[in-house]
Structure formats: structure tokens, C-alpha cells
Design a protein around this motif. Structure first.
Motif, short mmCIF file in Angstrom:
data_model
loop_
_atom_site.label_atom_id
_atom_site.label_comp_id
_atom_site.label_asym_id
_atom_site.label_seq_id
_atom_site.Cartn_x
_atom_site.Cartn_y
_atom_site.Cartn_z
N LEU A 94 132.53 -4.20 41.38
CA LEU A 94 133.82 -4.72 42.55
C LEU A 94 133.28 -5.61 43.43
O LEU A 94 133.21 -6.75 43.30
N LYS A 95 131.77 -4.55 43.83
CA LYS A 95 131.19 -5.75 44.83
C LYS A 95 130.63 -7.43 44.89
O LYS A 95 130.71 -8.17 44.98
N VAL A 96 129.74 -7.27 43.26
CA VAL A 96 129.71 -8.76 42.83
C VAL A 96 130.74 -9.25 41.88
O VAL A 96 130.05 -11.03 41.80
N ASP A 97 132.05 -8.52 42.11
CA ASP A 97 133.17 -9.38 41.23
C ASP A 97 132.24 -9.53 39.59
O ASP A 97 132.85 -10.41 39.30
N LYS A 98 132.28 -8.87 39.16
CA LYS A 98 131.65 -8.64 37.60
C LYS A 98 132.16 -7.87 36.74
O LYS A 98 133.11 -7.09 37.48
N HIS A 99 132.29 -8.47 35.38
CA HIS A 99 132.99 -7.25 34.47
C HIS A 99 131.97 -6.36 33.47
O HIS A 99 131.31 -7.23 32.90
N LEU A 100 132.45 -5.32 33.04
CA LEU A 100 131.67 -5.40 32.04
C LEU A 100 132.29 -4.48 31.03
O LEU A 100 133.84 -4.25 31.25
N SER A 101 131.74 -4.42 29.92
CA SER A 101 132.28 -3.87 28.68
C SER A 101 132.13 -2.47 28.78
O SER A 101 131.25 -1.45 29.87
N LEU A 102 132.88 -1.39 28.54
CA LEU A 102 132.61 -0.36 27.79
C LEU A 102 131.44 0.32 27.47
O LEU A 102 130.78 1.36 27.88
N ARG A 103 131.07 -0.01 26.37
CA ARG A 103 129.60 0.33 26.11
C ARG A 103 128.51 0.21 27.13
O ARG A 103 127.49 0.73 27.57
N GLN A 104 128.84 -1.48 27.82
CA GLN A 104 127.63 -2.19 28.83
C GLN A 104 127.81 -0.51 30.10
O GLN A 104 126.61 -0.41 30.69
N VAL A 105 129.21 -0.17 29.98
CA VAL A 105 129.28 0.88 31.55
C VAL A 105 128.42 2.03 31.20
O VAL A 105 127.87 2.67 32.25
N PHE A 106 128.33 2.19 30.29
CA PHE A 106 127.68 3.39 29.22
C PHE A 106 126.06 3.19 29.77
O PHE A 106 125.18 4.21 30.02
N TYR A 107 125.47 2.39 29.30
CA TYR A 107 124.02 1.66 29.52
C TYR A 107 123.95 2.04 31.01
O TYR A 107 122.71 1.95 31.37
N ALA A 108 125.08 1.08 31.80
CA ALA A 108 124.93 0.83 33.11
C ALA A 108 124.58 2.98 34.07
O ALA A 108 124.01 2.81 34.82
N MET A 109 125.55 3.39 33.49
CA MET A 109 125.43 5.21 33.68
C MET A 109 124.16 5.78 33.36
O MET A 109 123.98 6.60 34.26
N ARG A 110 123.83 4.95 32.40
CA ARG A 110 122.75 6.08 31.55
C ARG A 110 121.22 6.03 32.50
O ARG A 110 120.34 5.45 32.94
#
Lengths: 362, 613
Positions: free
Chosen positions: A84-100
Motif C-alpha cells: 500500500l505504501k508504494v501503491d503496487k499490486h501483487l498476485s496471491l502467488r507473488q505474495v506467497f513469495y514475498a512472505m516466504r
């Protein structure tokens, strides 16, 4: 940063502050998460929606069974804050990698599978009251739209009557789509891409002054939100076209009453005045499709029995009639079967006739 | 009072001694006496001798203490040597042995049907023999097995059942010279048969049966050396004549290494096994566990020495002799007692020869039965004896005294078990005396868990009666039954087999002490399942079980809590990392806060609440 983003960041921060408060007072920190199982979902006859009950479960950090999920939920919150801070979007899959990430000194990962990050996101939706799309997490986009309507999406003006053969690909997040000009008098939603292709080629939307929307199978959240907004903001009737089978009926049910899995967002997604246009039991006789009946399998029979007993269908005489006819027929009929009556039979005869006669079920 | 079977044997011995030779009797009853297989025979010889040694030495120790106020502890020395190294010659293409080769000293000699053969030709280390017309050549190669040719063809040689010399020596009081022949050379001699007192041997048949077994299998007389404190050390060779009288040969005065004590040495045919439940090693180890006041030194056939050290610092209490309690009397026993009693009349017999019969009770019984109190005990008729027995058994008598029993004792047993098993946990229970059929008895039980105890599947079960290990007939034994009937699952034992026996690194020990242990047979290897006995055993095991449960629960709890704690510690920095991102509070501050919560123990208190998801 858009205003909405700030509001969500604030909400997530509050959530974190609450946990810090608990830690400071020496308590085992916990999250109060609404229970998402069937036991906490009910049909509200007043709002005519499937809603989430008030039951919540406490998820503790210092608890062998909870600790992993607890960390995953907060990590999802951290990931969303960053998005939200950088106003970008990620897919569910990408969020998985972002959290991993691997926990220091171990071979344990914070998330092992996407189902874990998906669940963490769902929990975050429940905790903040904001839908996934608002948290800047997108699902796969799906579905196409064409018709007498002009919109603005990410600064681009798009005229849906000038989209060629493919139509406008509906994004998974339709919250920020602006409607610039709405000439359409109604919206026709169908569960089959093939049917949409047929109607688009026949310029059905131009001849009947409407918008046609399709997705393969269940409508995505993006489509549902789009339909709901057109219904709310422009009072457009939403007409639904599905196969004559239990699965088709359920697609309509989700559109109109909401779903169990997303009961918490029914107030944003359910289209309470959606109308079921077809295919209906009467159509089969009327248009001579008896020969096109496909015999039921056991799963179909079982599904029909389930749907028959849904609370929101139970008291509806018209729907119970459809279920009984289908049961007697011991089979289903696909929309595509209408082609047996002529290539453009559906756009030239079937649909105009039904719409003119308001031949639908509420 | 004694088991039926035993009475039969005693009676048979008494009545038939003249008609049947002792040798014949022994052959017929070998199985009852426990000499029915070569492995078992080895064990029986050691067991009978060790029984005697322990009994005698303990008795001496108690007398010594009374005189000197100092303890004296048993030291028992067991030595087994290969006496004869025998080989059998099997000609090629034949499976029947042709002749034996026996090693005597450093020489190999050819034997045929028990007779030594003389070589017809000697050529260096090659000797030629004529065995019933067959040419046999033996090539000696020093101490190694010789090579043998039968009719110029290399023959197989197999090891023959060996003869062993078994020697047991104790530091007991010794036996006075004139008694030695009867103690070792007369079946059913001895003071134990007609007395009621807890002792290891209780039938007076044991050690003489060892002498007889040696005599029967090798023909070599038993060699006895004994020395009392005051007497000279005397050595004699003893065999038992067919009329059950000892035959003494080669009596001489010798030097004895101990100030006093007894040594018996026999040569027997038997099998020696070095390990397993039925081995001499295991038997001695088990004996030492329940006799922590004794040191046992064992030298095996390969001259390897094992020392089972004493761990107790005092002797177990001295068992007292008691008189038979009427509730446990049987007709035959009462009749015998009436015959041999020194009481002058029936009234004083009842009061003096039996336990717990008061003058008042004696008077009321005799008057009810219309028996004159001054009747001589011998003169009672069969009918009167029957009526008397019935009346006695209905009379309201006190239980027999129980100070006749000598438990190992909780602490001594615990110390001994811990020493032997190196277990991480040992629970010991020593029950108060109880009574079966008028006979006092007492049960002690123990469970050892973990530590150096190996998990070999089913738990090891060590059965004992009067401080002697029971090895055979486990399945038919009351101890096994009591273990099986205890619900181990209840005591946190994770694996229990379908037959009720626990599985895992456990050793279960049950000891029964009694003035008369009810064995199921004369082999004295299993306890009869009297309900009162099984009940006591179960109570003891259950009490051990409860202690075990306490230990195991704490152990599991600790393990779980450690696992949980380490899990929490792993995730603390992760939560801090994520939480810091959304709140802008420093990670370290969050970590410190979480650690405080964890150390406060708050973490555990709410764990199981709302665990559903």
C-alpha cells in the motif's frame, strides 16, 4: 498514496499496536479472528444474504497450535502495508513469495505452501474488514466484458463498445474502475465464454443496448464487484444465464446471495436483485431441447439435493419447481445446446423473447 | 501342607527305598527334580549349591552378629571348568560315529564303547588303531583337534557333549565332619524338611540330588571339602548307595584356603551356555540382585571372571521358625505331627505344636469333639483326627505370626537394582506380610526403567522365590500372571503387548518370600496361582506402577514443555520482524517484551483454551 491506502495502513497499524499493548501488559498476545467455517455462517432473510456470524476465535502467539498462523497473519499484514505504501499490486502467488523466508538457525520457512499465505490473507481481510483487492492483492484476472458503457481504468478511458472480438479483460480488482458513460439498460452475465463469443459476434449488446459479461464458471470477485456496482450505482438489472444443472444454479446463488467462503463480504458482493434468466426447465420443452438432455451422474444428483435444501431456496416455490423438474428429468442441459436450433438462435430469438417477456426467476 | 506331588515322592522314597534303588528312583524322577535337559542340569547344580551356601552363610552371619555385633557377609565362589574335551569320529559317507577321542591332560586317547584303545603302531605324532577291523589313523597336532583318517579317508570330527567340573565354595560355618556324608550323600536328609522357616532350599533333596546326578552321568564321586572354625579341613569323595546311604572314599585332611566354609565339586555331563535367561551367568546376576548382602564370584569355562559385588551393608533380618497354622494343615501332615510330637497329651500338642491355638480354644474344641484333653497324641483315631482338623479350621484363630519372613527390604533392593541395571528410574515396593492357606508370605516388587536398560521388546521379567531366581516355566507362573493382569497402560507405559506384558526398556522384578513357597512342581521353577498370592503381587506391581507413572508423566511433561519453549523461541524474532514493520516499533523492544511474557509462564496458561480453529 491514494486516500484509501492510508486508511488501510492505519487500520493495520492499529492491529499491531493492540498486540504490542498486550505484550507490554505481560499477556499472551492474541488475535480475535471471526470464525470462517460453516458453523458461523447463516442466511439472513432480512438482508437476503449469506452472512458471517459473530463467533470469533482467539489466536494466541504462545500456543503450539497457533503460533505459526499467528506469525503468518502478521507477516501478511506487513507485506500488505508495504504494497500500500508504494501503491503496487501483487498476485496471491507473488505474495506467497514475498512472505516466504527461512527462520534463522532452522530449516523452517515462514510459509511452506501458498494455501498458508492465502489463508493468512483471508484472516487479514477478516481482521481489517477490507477485501483482498483493497489490500492490493490480485487474483488471476478472468472474464470479458463488452457493451454500451465507457469506463476509466488506471487513467485510461475505455469504451466497451469498441473492444473487438476479445472484449475488455476484467481485472481482479474493479474497485477503482470509474464509470464514465452508461447507456446500457441491463447487464447479461453468463457462465460460458463460448456463449459470450457467440453474443459478441452477433453484436447482441448493440442490438439490445446492454453489457455482456462472462467468466468461465464461478464469477470472480472482480466481476461480482463490477456487477454489484452497476446494480447499485446505475440500477441496472443483472440477468444471469447458466447451464440447466445444479452447478449453474449455484453460480447464480453465489451471485445473488453471496458465498459461504466470502460470507464476510456479502455486503459488498451479493447482488440481491439478480435475476435468473435461464436456462430453465420450461425452456427445454418450449424450445424442443429434450433430446439434448445429458444424463445425471451421482455427483449431480447429490449436488441437486444439497442445493434444494439451501435455506434461501427452501421457501422459493419457483426454484423448488425447477429442482423438482430437474430431478424428474434425471439430467441436465447446456446453454450450448441452443445451437441445435440455429447458429444465432440464442441471440436472435431465445434471449430477446425471454427478456421481452421478463421470463426470469428472482 | 506340602504339595501333593512332593508328598508322593517323599512317601515313595520312604516306602520303596528298599525295593527300588535310589539310582532307579532318580532316573524315574529326573524331570521332577529339574535335571531333564543338559542346559537345565547345569543350572540346577549351580542353583542347589548356591542355595545351600547362601542359607548356611546367612545363618552364620546372624550368629556372628549376635556374638560380635559386627556383620559377616557371604562370599560365594562358583567355578566351571571344561573337564573333558571330547570328539567323535564320523567316517566319510557315514553318519554313525565310529569312536570317541578324549583329551586327558595333554594326550588324546581313542575310546570305543567306553574303553581306551591302544595304538597298534606309533609313528611320531601318527598313531594307528584297529577299531573292530577298521583302520583309524590319528595325527596329533598338539593341543589342536587331531586329524583323523578312517581307511585312509579323512573323517569328520565333531565335538561331543562335554563334561564339566562345577565347584562352589562358600565362607559359611562349615559342616562338622561326621555330618558331611549325610548332608551330601543321603536324599531327604537335613533339617529343612519338617520345619517352617523361610529358606532357599526347603525339601532337603537339593544338594544330594546334585551328587547323585554327577554319579549317574560321569560316575565321578562328588568331592567335598569343609572346615569349621574349630575343626580341621576335611576332604572326602561321596557317592550315594542304592539304599540311600552315603559311601565315603578317600577321606583326608587337607589345607583349605578359608578359615571356615564348604566346597563341593562335581563332574557332570551338561551343556554350558554363556548368555541368556538360562545361563549360569544370568542366574548368578539375578541372584546377586536380590541378595545384595552377598558377593558372588564366577569363573566361567573360558576362565573369564565375573564379580557381582555386595552392595548392602547389613544382612536381611533373620527368618524365624514358626509352627504350622491350623488353617494350612492337611490330614497327612497333622497325622505325621501327632506321631512324632514330644507333647504328652493332645491339649498341649494343640497349644505347643501349632501356631495361634490358645488354651481356651483347645479346651472348647476338645470338649465339643468329646476328646479327653489328656489323650496321648499317638492314640487319636483316624476319625478323631479328621474331626479335629475340621474343628481347628473353623475355629476363630489369629493369623499366623509373620516375623518368620525375611524380605530383601526396599532400600537394599533399590540400591542393588540401580547398581545392576544402571536404570534412570527404579521403583521398589515391599508389601506387608499376608497369608495364604495359613501360610505367611510377603511380596516385593520393583520396576526399573530407562538408563542403560536396553529396549529389547517385551520387558524383562525377573521372578524370585525366597531370594532365588526362577528361570523355567515362566508361562505357568503366578508372577507372570500378576504382571499380565496389571493394566500397564494406566501407568503411562506406552506399549503393552496383547498378552498384557509391557514392552520397552523396563525390568520388572517380583519376589515372593514365604516359609513354604507353593511351587507348581518339584523343579521349583514356577509359583502356583493362589488368588491371595496373585492379589498381593498385583497390589505391589500397581504401587510400583503408580510411582512409575509419576516419573514418566513428569518426564513427558518436561519433554513437551522443552519442545514448546524452543518452538516459541524460534518464532519470537519472526513476529518481532513483521510486527516492527507495521508499527514502526523497534524489533529488539518487541523481542524483549515477548521474552518477558514467555518467562512469566503466561505462555502455557492459555495454551489449550480456544485451540479450535
Amino acid at each position: 498514496m491514494p486516500k484509501n491506502n492510508k486508511e488501510i495502513i492505519k487500520k493495520i497499524e492499529l492491529l499491531g499496536k493492540q498486540i504490542l499493548k498486550e505484550i507490554k501488559s505481560g499477556e499472551n498476545p492474541f488475535l480475535d479472528i471471526p470464525i470462517r467455517s460453516l458453523s458461523n455462517v447463516y442466511y439472513n432473510p432480512k438482508t437476503k444474504m449469506i452472512e458471517l456470524g459473530l463467533s470469533k476465535s482467539k489466536r494466541y502467539f504462545f500456543n503450539v497450535a497457533h503460533i505459526r498462523k499467528f506469525v503468518q497473519t502478521i507477516e501478511a499484514a506487513a507485506t500488505v502495508t508495504e504494497l500500500l505504501k508504494v501503491d503496487k499490486h501483487l498476485s496471491l502467488r507473488q505474495v506467497f513469495y514475498a512472505m516466504r523466508r527461512t527462520i534463522k538457525g532452522t530449516n523452517i520457512d515462514v510459509v511452506d505452501e501458498q494455501t498458508e499465505s492465502n489463508q493468512a490473507i483471508e484472516d487479514l481481510e477478516l481482521l481489517t474488514g477490507f477485501a483482498r483487492e483493497e489490500l492490493h492483492i490480485n487474483a488471476k484476472k478472468s472474464g470479458a466484458a463488452a457493451g454500451k458503457i465507457v469506463i476509466k481504468d488506471r487513467g485510461d478511458i475505455i469504451d466497451l463498445s469498441k473492444m473487438g472480438s476479445g472484449g475488455w479483460a476484467i481485472p481482479s480488482n474493479t474497485e477503482d474502475v470509474e464509470f464514465k458513460k452508461v447507456d446500457a439498460k441491463f447487464v447479461l452475465y453468463m457462465e460460458k465464454d463460448a456463449m459470450w463469443e457467440r453474443l459478441n459476434e452477433d453484436k447482441f449488446w448493440e442490438k439490445n443496448n446492454c453489457v455482456i459479461i462472462a467468466s468461465q464458471g464461478q464469477a470472480t470477485r472482480g466481476i461480482r464487484r463490477l456487477l454489484r456496482r452497476l446494480s447499485d450505482e446505475y440500477k441496472l438489472p443483472i440477468l444471469v444465464l447458466t447451464d440447466f444443472d445444479p452447478w449453474g444454479f449455484y453460480i447464480f446463488s453465489v451471485l445473488k446471495y453471496g458465498s459461504i467462503a466470502l460470507a464476510n463480504f456479502s455486503n459488498k458482493l451479493a447482488i440481491t436483485n439478480a435475476k435468473f434468466l435461464g436456462m430453465r426447465a420450461e425452456d427445454i420443452k418450449k424450445y424442443g431441447l429434450e433430446r439434448q438432455i445429458i444424463k445425471f451422474k451421482d455427483v449431480d444428483k447429490k449436488r441437486l439435493e444439497q442445493i434444494k435444501n439451501y435455506e434461501w431456496f427452501k421457501e422459493n416455490k419457483e426454484w423448488q419447481k425447477q429442482f423438482k423438474r430437474m430431478k424428474d428429468m434425471k439430467g441436465k442441459v447446456e446453454l450450448d445446446a441452443l445451437v441445435t436450433r440455429g447458429i444465432s438462435f440464442v441471440s436472435e430469438k431465445y434471449l430477446p423473447e425471454k427478456i421481452k417477456n421478463k421470463d426470469w426467476i428472482e | 501342607m506340602a504339595d501333593k506331588k512332593f508328598d508322593d515322592i517323599a512317601e515313595e522314597l520312604g516306602s520303596q527305598m528298599k525295593a527300588v534303588s535310589v539310582a532307579e528312583f532318580f532316573k524315574k524322577n529326573k524331570h521332577l527334580l529339574g535335571f531333564d535337559s543338559p542346559i537345565k542340569a547345569m543350572l540346577m547344580v549351580v542353583k542347589e549349591a548356591v542355595d545351600n551356601s547362601l542359607d548356611a552363610t546367612e545363618e552364620y552371619g546372624h550368629n556372628y552378629y549376635k556374638k560380635n555385633k559386627k556383620w559377616y557377609f557371604p562370599e560365594i565362589y562358583v567355578d566351571i571348568k571344561k573337564e573333558e574335551y571330547g570328539l567323535v569320529i564320523i567316517p566319510k559317507g557315514d553318519d554313525r560315529p565310529l569312536a570317541d577321542i578324549i583329551k586327558t591332560g595333554k594326550k588324546w586317547e581313542l575310546m570305543h564303547f567306553g574303553k581306551k584303545l591302544r595304538a597298534s603302531k606309533v609313528d611320531g605324532n601318527r598313531k594307528t588303531y584297529n577299531v573292530d577291523g577298521t583302520k583309524v589313523e590319528v595325527i596329533e597336532e598338539g593341543l589342536k583337534k587331531p586329524k583323523v583318517y578312517v581307511e585312509n579317508e579323512r573323517a569328520d570330527i565333531k565335538e561331543r557333549t562335554l563334561k564339566y567340573r562345577v565347584t562352589i565354595r562358600d565362607n559359611g560355618p562349615g559342616i562338622i565332619e561326621k555330618n558331611i556324608p549325610n548332608v551330601f550323600g543321603k536324599l531327604l536328609y537335613g533339617s529343612k524338611f519338617h520345619r517352617l522357616r523361610q529358606s532357599r532350599g526347603q525339601q532337603g533333596i537339593g544338594i544330594s540330588s546334585v551328587v547323585l546326578y554327577a554319579q549317574q552321568t560321569t560316575g565321578i564321586p562328588a568331592k567335598i571339602i569343609s572346615k569349621t572354625e574349630k575343626g580341621k579341613a576335611v576332604q572326602m569323595e561321596i557317592t550315594i548307595a542304592d539304599n540311600n546311604e552315603p559311601i565315603v572314599q578317600n577321606k583326608e585332611y587337607v589345607n583349605f584356603s578359608l578359615e571356615h566354609g564348604t566346597e563341593i565339586s562335581v563332574v557332570i555331563e551338561a551343556d554350558y551356555i554363556s548368555s541368556g535367561e538360562k545361563s549360569v551367568y544370568e542366574f548368578l546376576r539375578r541372584t546377586s540382585i536380590v541378595n545384595p548382602h552377598a558377593t558372588i564370584i564366577f569363573s566361567d569355562p573360558n576362565k573369564k571372571k565375573y564379580v557381582f559385588k555386595r552392595t548392602a551393608t547389613f544382612l536381611p533380618p533373620e527368618p524365624k521358625e514358626i509352627k504350622p497354622h491350623p488353617y494350612g494343615l492337611e490330614f497327612g501332615k497333622l497325622k505325621d505331627m501327632l506321631l512324632v510330637t514330644s507333647s504328652r497329651n493332645i491339649r498341649s500338642f494343640l497349644m505347643n505344636d501349632l501356631s495361634r491355638v490358645s488354651g481356651a480354644i483347645a479346651d472348647s474344641i476338645l470338649s465339643k469333639l468329646d476328646i479327653d484333653p489328656s489323650t496321648k497324641p499317638k492314640e487319636l483315631t483316624r476319625r478323631e483326627i479328621e474331626k479335629l482338623l475340621r474343628a481347628l479350621q473353623k475355629a476363630p484363630l489369629k493369623r499366623p505370626p509373620t516375623d518368620c519372613l525375611s524380605p530383601i527390604g526396599k532400600d537394599a533392593l533399590k540400591k542393588s537394582i540401580t547398581e545392576d541395571t544402571k536404570a534412570e528410574f527404579v521403583a521398589v515396593v515391599s508389601r506387608k506380610p499376608a497369608v495364604y492357606k495359613g501360610i505367611p508370605f510377603l511380596v516385593e516388587a520393583a520396576i526399573a526403567y530407562g538408563g542403560e536398560i536396553k529396549n529389547t521388546g517385551t520387558a524383562q521379567r525377573l521372578r524370585y522365590a525366597n531370594k532365588i531366581p526362577l528361570v523355567y516355566d515362566a508361562a505357568g507362573c503366578a508372577i507372570t500372571k500378576a504382571i499380565q493382569e496389571t493394566s500397564w497402560k494406566q501407568y503411562k507405559v506406552e506399549n503393552v503387548a496383547s498378552n498384557g506384558l509391557p514392552s520397552g526398556p523396563y525390568i520388572i522384578i517380583v519376589h515372593i518370600a514365604s516359609v513354604w513357597v507353593p511351587y507348581t512342581s518339584e523343579g521349583k521353577s514356577a509359583i502356583a496361582g493362589y488368588p491371595a498370592i496373585i492379589k498381593e503381587m498385583k497390589l505391589a506391581l500397581q504401587e510400583c506402577g503408580r510411582k512409575l507413572k509419576g516419573y514418566l508423566s513428569a518426564k513427558y511433561r518436561e519433554k513437551r514443555s522443552a519442545q514448546r519453549r524452543s518452538l516459541f523461541e524460534i518464532y519470537v524474532p519472526e513476529l518481532a520482524y513483521s510486527l516492527s514493520k507495521i508499527t514502526d516499533v523497534k524489533e529488539k523492544e518487541i523481542i524483549d517484551g515477548l521474552k518477558k511474557v514467555l518467562n512469566k509462564g503466561k505462555a502455557d496458561s492459555e495454551v489449550d483454551k480456544d485451540a479450535k480453529e
